[in-house]
Design an enzyme around this catalytic site. Structure first.
Site, PDB file in Angstrom:
ATOM      1  N   HIS A 145       0.860  -1.183   0.000  1.00 13.80           N
ATOM      2  CA  HIS A 145       0.000   0.000   0.000  1.00 13.80           C
ATOM      3  C   HIS A 145       0.896   1.233   0.000  1.00 13.80           C
ATOM      4  O   HIS A 145       1.605   1.494   0.979  1.00 13.80           O
ATOM      5  CB  HIS A 145      -0.920   0.004   1.218  1.00 13.80           C
ATOM      6  CG  HIS A 145      -1.919  -1.103   1.200  1.00 13.80           C
ATOM      7  ND1 HIS A 145      -2.300  -1.790   2.332  1.00 13.80           N
ATOM      8  CD2 HIS A 145      -2.599  -1.670   0.181  1.00 13.80           C
ATOM      9  CE1 HIS A 145      -3.178  -2.710   2.011  1.00 13.80           C
ATOM     10  NE2 HIS A 145      -3.375  -2.658   0.705  1.00 13.80           N
ATOM     11  N   GLU A 195       1.935  -4.516  11.545  1.00 18.87           N
ATOM     12  CA  GLU A 195       1.372  -3.173  11.396  1.00 18.87           C
ATOM     13  C   GLU A 195       2.145  -2.181  12.266  1.00 18.87           C
ATOM     14  O   GLU A 195       2.314  -2.405  13.458  1.00 18.87           O
ATOM     15  CB  GLU A 195      -0.099  -3.167  11.837  1.00 18.87           C
ATOM     16  CG  GLU A 195      -0.992  -4.125  11.073  1.00 18.87           C
ATOM     17  CD  GLU A 195      -1.565  -3.498   9.827  1.00 18.87           C
ATOM     18  OE1 GLU A 195      -1.178  -2.345   9.538  1.00 18.87           O
ATOM     19  OE2 GLU A 195      -2.373  -4.146   9.155  1.00 18.87           O
TER      20      GLU A 195
END
Length: 1266
Positions: free
Chosen positions: A962, A1144
């Site tokens: 991303h 994350e």
């Protein structure tokens, strides 16, 4: 029955006497509470025997019971005690006796009993059927002419107490016919405040039932309520308060809201509110004022109501009254509700764009058959941005995208367990990789280390070996290459000879399988050949020959001489190195400086680096005509905005800028420019952003989370509302617009800021000056998409020093953001960089994130109507005149930066390091996707050493799927530099594993400033199940690598995909567990389904012990349906990798551990990447690889003494942000009820706790899911 009742109560009484030893009453020597029991027994006998029912006796008995309950608290407790049948007796008497006075006595008794008890007594009353008896009595009493006023008063008073506790109260009232009786009594007694008040209280409860509300509306109750509350009067204010509550409940019905609009009641309510505002100077009647606002709020839930509100000048009335209320903190509920109404009624506008599609178009080689991209291509022109005049503005928000594994997951609101996978077949990993080995054999060329024999290499005399460059240099020619999607060849070279290009080999007729020439890279260099990084090519003025011995820069900034000349025993070195790694894992990037203290000294003093370089301003590629530094981003291809030589300094202007090589040994500005020339972008960028050219040095000072100022959101919203109320004050002047490709920078008289985003990773589509120092900014959507607006990176110049500017990014899409929880935007000042402080810093004040009045098209919102965009707003004051500043969502890390970084890593290679760089494939945009192989060279070419080399477990890492999650690249940078470091830990890690790394899975998205997608307009992390080789080449080939490994029985020990998280703090992991998924989904499973190796928890557990930014409590190992096509789940399910993770990293900061209360910087992100490597060493021990046992024992001891305390709490499954609520009410949804708005954004649902036997590593851990 009477004897039974007395017997049971007397037995209980004896027990109570034994326990409490109460004092005895004097009357006839009998305890006082037993008199109540005796009287209840007598009343019970009268109920049972019709002949005994004597009205006078009943009056006397009930009067005595009432007296005892009123005068003796214990009497009431005895009647309502558990096991007592006192309530049944009282209700039976109420049903049986027809005498009015007896009935009133019983009602008085019930009123006394139900007044205390915290609702438990009311619950008992309801459970015994008391509500129905009261309704029946109400109907019977209404038939008397005239009905007893006192009886009606008492009945309605009791019903008002009971109603809120009876869930079926509304249904019972409607079916019994009580609704109309209450309404008729009210109509007949409008002047009787004593009777009217309890009737209104009951009506308020009636109206909470939607069917009742419609029925009451038809019966004229809306108009009746308005008669009671209007006109303004301070008489009977309690009556007005209850009537407004009832009216507000009635107006929740859209039918009633339309009736109020048609009746012209909106202006009446506004005038009434204005009267109360003017006359309630001491603010004693705030609840009445709030009640009027609630009525207006409910009316404006429908389109007709909003129009009527605007026509009645409601915006101006509420704006002015709210402004007068602002100084009084206790009036905040009025201000907040007024704000909500005004925001809701603010006319919905389209974004000020010709189309919401990306301003940049990239034609796809093929269009998917279905999905958003297919819909985008099939749309007729001009219908992409439709403002939906939906009448459902009060519907529940659907903006609850799960922020797990990168957020854009679910299109609709889900209940907590809806998304958890319940199909056990999908929870069992597949046995076959799914593709024939013949197709996968072509990928063998990327795994030369598994077959390399090193027979031609002389391990005794490495000095004769030559250094080779990586295969397929990433700094290819700047001309656009028309290469097919290829799989390159990577053959081993003879270590004693220079690299030889291998011939092309056709492996398959399809495009993507064509091969390309490449070179091998594992040839080591001799130790003596390792020198400081050569930076002479950038013409630095610095002393290079003062030292006789050149230091070797290492990943953590500790420079070291050759190990042959370093003093001290090997054991001391290992122990000291390990202490350094685990105590600090320091990532200073200083390189050529000797100690951390020296670097900190230079940075803290703020003195510029002495070595300087001369560059022409600004930075343009290929000798194209320059523009002024700070010229606002004029377009290089035209004369528009170009100031050239006429400006101060002209085209020949020279900037003296610091040589950042002293601080950033792996950054080379000139090399960066060369890399940019080889980067292919759709807009064909010709400029280089100064931050990417100068580089970034993490500041040494701490950057705490920004404390939110109370009322900041409200003040920003009021300024937005002023645009509608005072439109003449709005400039509405476009100053930058990429939709005008020939001239995006609009020149003016110097009264406006200048903007630019035409450089790699830049994203800003349009800038509109709305006030003198306020600008609305519009972001560009991802290419081949009409949404995904979050990443921004742009340049600003032409500012005034000391002036506060406000920037509003007006087309954000997420329903919440960490900008509401302390995160700040990032700013890079060129003036600061020239002064020797080249760094991104957190900046901005008055930051908030809220829903605005720009409507999202249902086409862009997945078919959902009535959605709005969100605004990120912040204020900034600039410190330097003629500065050029850059703003970014997070620390930028471009594709060209990666290429430069990988090139520089070559310089860190020692004879002991095996490093190979391949190009995995070419992207849609023509950029190469790098693949790295890192491990340790074998000790010799003996069979044992070669066997150990080939059989090392594999670790597969990837990042940056991303583009907007730039923090993932900074974490990857820390990992790569650690792996290439000279520390003993790095050497041990290389000896333990073979690392296969794809550091950037989406180069095209990164280059073109996308937030989430590739050029195909699709989220690549949702394509892993069935990637298309043409549309998703990087995913297709990366998956193919893993499938090849599975076929040859060499599946990775660990797979980890690095990501960033925009709505949670800390660093954490998502993994896959069949057992934990079954537990949380409540699916019935056999014992065999629950048999699972718990090793998947080991790595995150280790990280929680050694990495201060890591939070085990935020980790989750649940498999969800919406994630079945993500890398983590597919690699777990199809490749069979048990330790398959998404890691994350927060974009904001930490709320626990060493960095609690601080915003995260590149220092902590790179540190996290290094600590991930350290954790893999511990994992090596846990998985039975026991080389270097002394080192690992020491490591274990250090981890044991330095481990963090992990909180022990129940496992939770969190669907939304787990942030604390603010003192200020934060309203994210202008369409929802204000009392529901916070709950909507703070929804936390608890699920089952982990059984104690789950894992000794994680007994006290908690799982959170966002």
């Amino acid at each position: 029955m009477g004897q039974q009742f007395l017997s049971s109560q007397n037995t209980r009484y004896v027990d109570l006497v034994k326990m409490n030893k109460p004092k005895m009453a004097t009357e006839k020597g009998v305890p006082s509470n037993s008199r109540v029991l005796m009287l209840l027994g007598q009343l019970e006998r009268m109920n049972g025997e019709a002949m005994v029912r004597d009205a006078e006796t009943a009056r006397q008995v009930t009067a005595k019971i009432l007296h005892l309950i009123q005068t003796q608290e214990r009497s009431g407790k005895e009647v309502m005690s558990k096991g007592s049948s006192g309530m049944e007796v009282i209700l039976a008497s109420l049903e049986n006796f027809q005498d009015v006075q007896t009935t009133l006595n019983i009602l008085y008794i019930l009123s006394e009993l139900l007044t205390v008890g915290r609702g438990r007594r009311v619950g008992v009353f309801v459970s015994k059927g008391g509500t129905g008896i009261l309704f029946q009595l109400l109907i019977t009493a209404s038939k008397e002419l005239p009905p007893s006023e006192e009886l009606m008063l008492q009945l309605h008073s009791l019903l008002a107490k009971v109603g809120p506790k009876d869930r079926k109260f509304g249904v019972k009232s409607r079916l019994s016919g009580a609704l109309n009786i209450t309404v008729n009594i009210m109509k007949q007694n409008l002047q009787n405040a004593k009777l009217l008040l309890p009737c209104l209280q009951v009506l308020r409860v009636y109206s909470s039932n939607s069917v009742n509300a419609i029925s009451l509306g038809k019966n004229g109750v809306v108009e009746l309520m308005l008669k009671i509350v209007a006109p303004y009067s301070k008489k009977n204010t309690s009556l007005h308060k209850v009537a407004l509550d009832a009216l507000g409940a009635l107006l929740k019905s859209k039918t009633n809201a339309r009736r109020a609009v048609d009746g012209g009641h909106v202006p009446v309510l506004l005038v009434l509110y204005l009267d109360w505002h003017r006359n309630d100077t001491r603010h004693r009647h705030m609840l009445i004022r709030k009640g009027l606002l609630v009525c207006l709020r409910n009316i404006t839930n429908i389109k007709l109501g909003r129009k009527a509100f605007i026509d009645a000048d409601g915006m101006r009335i509420l704006y002015n009254t709210s402004a007068e209320c602002l100084p009084v903190r206790t009036l905040d509920p009025l201000v907040n509700t007024s704000s909500l109404i005004m925001r809701k009624c603010f006319p919905k506008n389209r974004l000020p764009l010709p189309t919401i599609k990306s301003v940049v178009h990239f034609p796809l080689p093929q269009v998917p058959a279905a999905g958003p991209v297919a819909q985008l291509y099939n749309q007729p022109p001009g219908v992409d941005d439709v403002v939906d005049d939906s009448d459902d503005n009060d519907e529940t928000e659907g903006d609850t995208e799960n922020d797990t594994e990168n957020e854009e997951d679910e299109k609709y609101h889900r209940t907590p367990n809806d998304d958890i996978e319940t199909d056990l077949n999908k929870l069992h990993p597949k046995k076959s990789p799914g593709r024939p080995f013949e197709e996968l054999r072509v990928y063998e060329r990327f795994f030369l280390e598994l077959s390399e024999d090193f027979q031609g290499y002389n391990f005794e005399c490495p000095k004769s070996a030559s250094t080779t460059s990586s295969s397929l240099s990433l700094s290819a020619a700047s001309t656009r290459c028309a290469w097919p999607i290829v799989v390159p060849t990577a053959q081993a070279l003879s270590p004693k000879h220079s690299p030889i290009s291998s011939s092309q080999e056709d492996c398959n007729p399809t495009k993507w399988q064509q091969t390309q020439q490449s070179q091998s890279a594992p040839i080591p260099t001799p130790l003596a050949a390792v020198t400081p990084l050569e930076l002479d090519t950038i013409h630095l003025t610095k002393d290079q020959d003062k030292k006789g011995e050149a230091p070797i820069p290492s990943w953590d900034g500790h420079t070291a001489l050759s190990s042959l000349t370093r003093p001290g025993s090997q054991g001391q070195k290992l122990e000291q190195e390990l202490v350094n790694e685990l105590e600090s894992v320091f990532l200073e990037e200083e390189g050529a400086l000797n100690t951390e203290a020296e670097i900190r000294g230079v940075r803290q003093e703020g003195s510029p680096v002495h070595a300087t370089r001369h560059i022409q301003s600004p930075l343009l590629l290929g000798g194209i005509a320059t523009r002024r530094a700070g010229g606002g981003g004029s377009n290089w291809g035209s004369d528009c905005g170009s100031e050239g030589a006429e400006d101060e300094g002209g085209e020949g202007a020279v900037l003296e800028v610091p040589d950042t090589a002293l601080l950033l040994p792996l950054h080379d500005p000139d090399l960066y420019v060369e890399m940019v020339k080889g980067t292919q972008s759709v807009p064909q960028y010709a400029e280089v952003a100064y931050p990417d050219y100068f580089g970034h040095v993490a500041p040494t000072f701490r950057e705490p989370l920004l404390e939110r100022i109370y009322g900041v959101q409200r003040s920003k919203i009021f300024q937005d509302i002023e645009r509608l109320i005072h439109p003449n004050d709005i400039l509405d002047k476009v100053v930058y617009d990429l939709d005008i490709p020939s001239c995006p920078v609009i020149e003016d008289d110097g009264e406006s800021l200048k903007f630019n985003s035409q450089f790699e990773s830049g994203n800003l589509r349009k800038a509109i000056q709305v006030r003198k120092y306020e600008y609305d900014l519009v972001l560009n959507s991802d290419i081949n998409s009409n949404h995904y607006h979050q990443w921004f990176y742009f340049e600003v110049s032409g500012m005034r020093v000391g002036t506060s500017y406000r920037f509003n990014i007006i087309n954000c899409e997420k329903s919440n953001s960490q900008f509401n929880y302390g995160m700040q935007v990032l700013m890079y000042s060129v003036q600061e960089a020239i002064s020797g402080r080249p760094c991104w810093v957190r900046t901005g004040t008055d930051i908030c994130y809220y829903k605005n009045h720009f409507a999202r098209s249902s086409i862009a919102a997945g078919g959902q109507k009535g959605k709005s965009y969100y605004s990120l707003t912040f204020s900034i004051s600039f410190n330097h005149k003629d500065d050029v500043c850059y703003f970014a969502y997070h620390y930028p890390y471009t594709y060209s930066t990666l290429k430069m970084h990988l090139s520089k890593l070559e310089g860190l290679r020692t004879p002991q390091i095996y490093l190979r760089q391949d190009i995995l494939c070419e992207t849609l945009g023509g950029n190469g996707c790098p693949l790295l192989t890192i491990t340790a060279m074998p000790e010799s070419n003996s069979n044992d050493h070669i066997c150990q080399f080939r059989n090392r477990p594999l670790i597969f890492l990837s990042a940056r799927v991303h583009p907007g999650e730039t923090n993932a690249s900074w974490v990857m940078k820390g990992t790569l530099e650690f792996l290439m470091g000279t520390s003993p830990l790095a050497a041990s890690l290389r000896e333990a594993y073979i690392f296969k790394i794809v550091p950037m899975l989406n180069p095209d998205g990164v280059v073109n400033g996308n937030h989430r997608c590739s050029l195909s307009g699709e989220d690549l992390n949702r394509q892993w199940q069935n990637p298309n080789p043409e549309l998703h080449p990087t995913i297709f080939h990366t998956k193919s690598l893993l499938q090849y490994l599975a076929h040859i029985q060499r599946a990775p020990l660990v797979f980890c995909d690095y990501h960033g998280h925009s709505r949670k703090k800390n660093v954490f992991m998502y993994g896959c567990s069949m057992k934990e998924t079954i537990w949380q989904s409540n699916v019935s499973a056999t014992s065999s389904d629950l048999q699972e190796d718990l090793g998947y928890r080991a790595l995150p557990k280790i990280l929680s012990q050694i990495a201060p930014a890591f939070s085990m409590t935020s980790c989750s190992f649940v498999v969800e349906r919406s994630k079945e096509s993500t890398a983590r789940v597919v690699v777990w399910r199809e490749i069979g990798v048990q330790r398959s993770y998404t890691m994350e990293s927060t974009l904001c900061g930490c709320d626990q551990g060493k960095y609690k209360g601080l915003q995260i910087s590149t220092r902590e992100l790179e540190e996290m990447g290094a600590q991930f490597c350290v954790a893999l060493l511990r994992l090596k021990r846990l998985t039975g690889l026991r080389n270097h046992q002394h080192l690992l024992d020491l490591e274990s001891d250090l981890i044991g003494t330095q481990s963090k305390v992990v909180s022990s709490c129940s496992t939770t499954y969190v669907m939304e942000e787990d942030e604390p609520s603010f003192l200020e009410a934060i309203d994210y949804s202008a369409e929802s009820n204000d009392e529901d708005a916070e709950a909507e954004n703070e929804q936390v649902i608890e699920v089952h706790e982990n059984p104690d036997h789950l894992d000794q590593l994680s007994d006290s851990d908690s799982n959170h899911r966002v």
